[in-house]
Design an enzyme around this catalytic site. Structure first.
Site, PDB file in Angstrom:
ATOM      1  N   LYS A  71       0.812  -1.224   0.000  1.00 35.35           N
ATOM      2  CA  LYS A  71       0.000   0.000   0.000  1.00 35.35           C
ATOM      3  C   LYS A  71       0.845   1.275   0.000  1.00 35.35           C
ATOM      4  CE  LYS A  71      -4.140  -2.145   1.805  1.00 35.35           C
ATOM      5  NZ  LYS A  71      -5.223  -2.189   2.757  1.00 35.35           N
ATOM      6  N   ASP A 110      -9.880   2.371   2.296  1.00 33.45           N
ATOM      7  CA  ASP A 110      -9.935   1.748   3.635  1.00 33.45           C
ATOM      8  C   ASP A 110     -10.431   2.769   4.654  1.00 33.45           C
ATOM      9  OD1 ASP A 110      -8.904  -0.722   2.823  1.00 33.45           O
ATOM     10  OD2 ASP A 110      -6.828  -0.156   3.234  1.00 33.45           O
TER      11      ASP A 110
END
Ligand code: NDP
Length: 278
Positions: A71, A110
């Site tokens: 990420k 997220d």
């Protein structure tokens, strides 16, 4: 100039074999009637990540999700990023430029998914985030952004918690304590039996969010439920962040109902540590 038709999607990770993202996204593609679209696993060892990401648009990919451990790296490969991805310092969603351009836009879904799933308003509340990886960054940023007054970060490797806390304005702790919102962003629980914190601590928490999902209910989720604490499990977060990514990839609203059904049905095989990824 050749314009490539982009109807492919996938999830980049290493390892990534047991991710349920293909199941939920393919269910949403079918529910939306997007014929010819397909979402697949994209196993990507770190040294090959950049090469692979840059090759995806030419191979017909409209976008990709990003999971463990990429990420942070994904954000650095992007040519543009949303304010929140930049502030978080990590991306889980890459959208490739339309019309044959080489643009790569990064976002982080997220963060909004965690806040949307909370059973209580985090404004004025305390929070404890376990972990200091890509998803912990999203959780810490999101909780602070949503008005949590004090966000503590604990990590197995203390340096990681200190760095994250300094960068994002949270507080690194070496011992965990109860909080209104407890979020597990470590990989602990993937194999079932392990708890990331002492179960007794949970009794004094207001709610528990476990980003991890495994073949069965994680020990953290089971323990919190047994204590009657409101719980958000990893599949709820998967559907939340996945549906937001889907909308960025396709421009079409995702059927969360179809995603939820697929997430529940797609029980993984032999889950390895870090193997059941987003
Ligand atoms: P990263 O690889 O970036 O971070 C992993 C974190 O887990 C680090 O803080 C690491 O600590 C910690 N950790 C790993 N093993 C252990 C252990 N045995 N004991 C204590 N801590 C440990 O991963 P991500 O942040 O991207 O993901 C973390 C978890 O969240 C994964 O399980 C992932 O599948 C899940 N996730 C789920 C999502 C969903 O949609 N449901 C979305 C995003 C993530 P250290 O720094 O010490 O190595």
């Amino acid at each position: 100039m050749t314009i490539v038709s982009r109807t492919r999607l996938g999830v980049l990770g290493w390892p990534v074999a047991h991710s349920r993202s293909p199941a939920i996204h393919n269910a949403a593609l079918a529910a939306a009637g997007l014929e010819g679209w397909r979402y697949q696993l994209l196993p990507a060892p770190l040294p090959l990540l950049g090469e692979l990401v840059r090759a995806l648009p030419g191979a017909g990919f409209a976008g990709a999700n990003v999971t463990i451990p990429h990420k942070r790296a994904a954000l650095s490969l992007a040519t543009g990023a949303s304010d929140r991805a930049r502030a978080i310092g990590a991306a889980n969603t890459l959208v490739f430029g339309r019309g044959g351009s080489g643009e790569i836009d990064a976002d982080n879904t997220d963060a909004p998914a965690i806040i949307a799933a909370l059973p209580l308003d985090p404004r004025g509340r305390t929070a404890l985030v376990l972990g200091a990886g890509g998803s912990a960054r999203a959780a810490v940023w999101a909780l602070l952004d949503a008005g949590a007054t004090s966000v503590a970060v604990w990590n197995r490797t203390a340096d990681g918690a200190r760095r994250l806390a300094t960068e994002l304005g949270a507080r690194a702790v070496s011992r965990v304590g109860a909080a209104d919102v407890l979020v597990n962003c470590t990989a602990v629980g993937l194999l079932g039996g392990e708890l990331p914190v002492d179960g007794e601590l949970l009794a004094d928490c207001g709610c528990v969010v476990d980003l991890v999902y495994a073949e069965r209910e994680t020990a953290l989720v089971a323990c919190a439920r047994a204590l009657g604490i409101p719980v958000v499990d990893g599949l709820e977060i998967l559907v939340g962040q996945g549906s937001l990514s889907f909308e960025r990839f396709t421009g079409v609203a995702a059927s969360r109902q179809a995603m939820r059904a697929a997430a529940g049905a797609a029980a993984g095989g032999n889950l390895a540590p870090n193997g059941a990824t987003a």
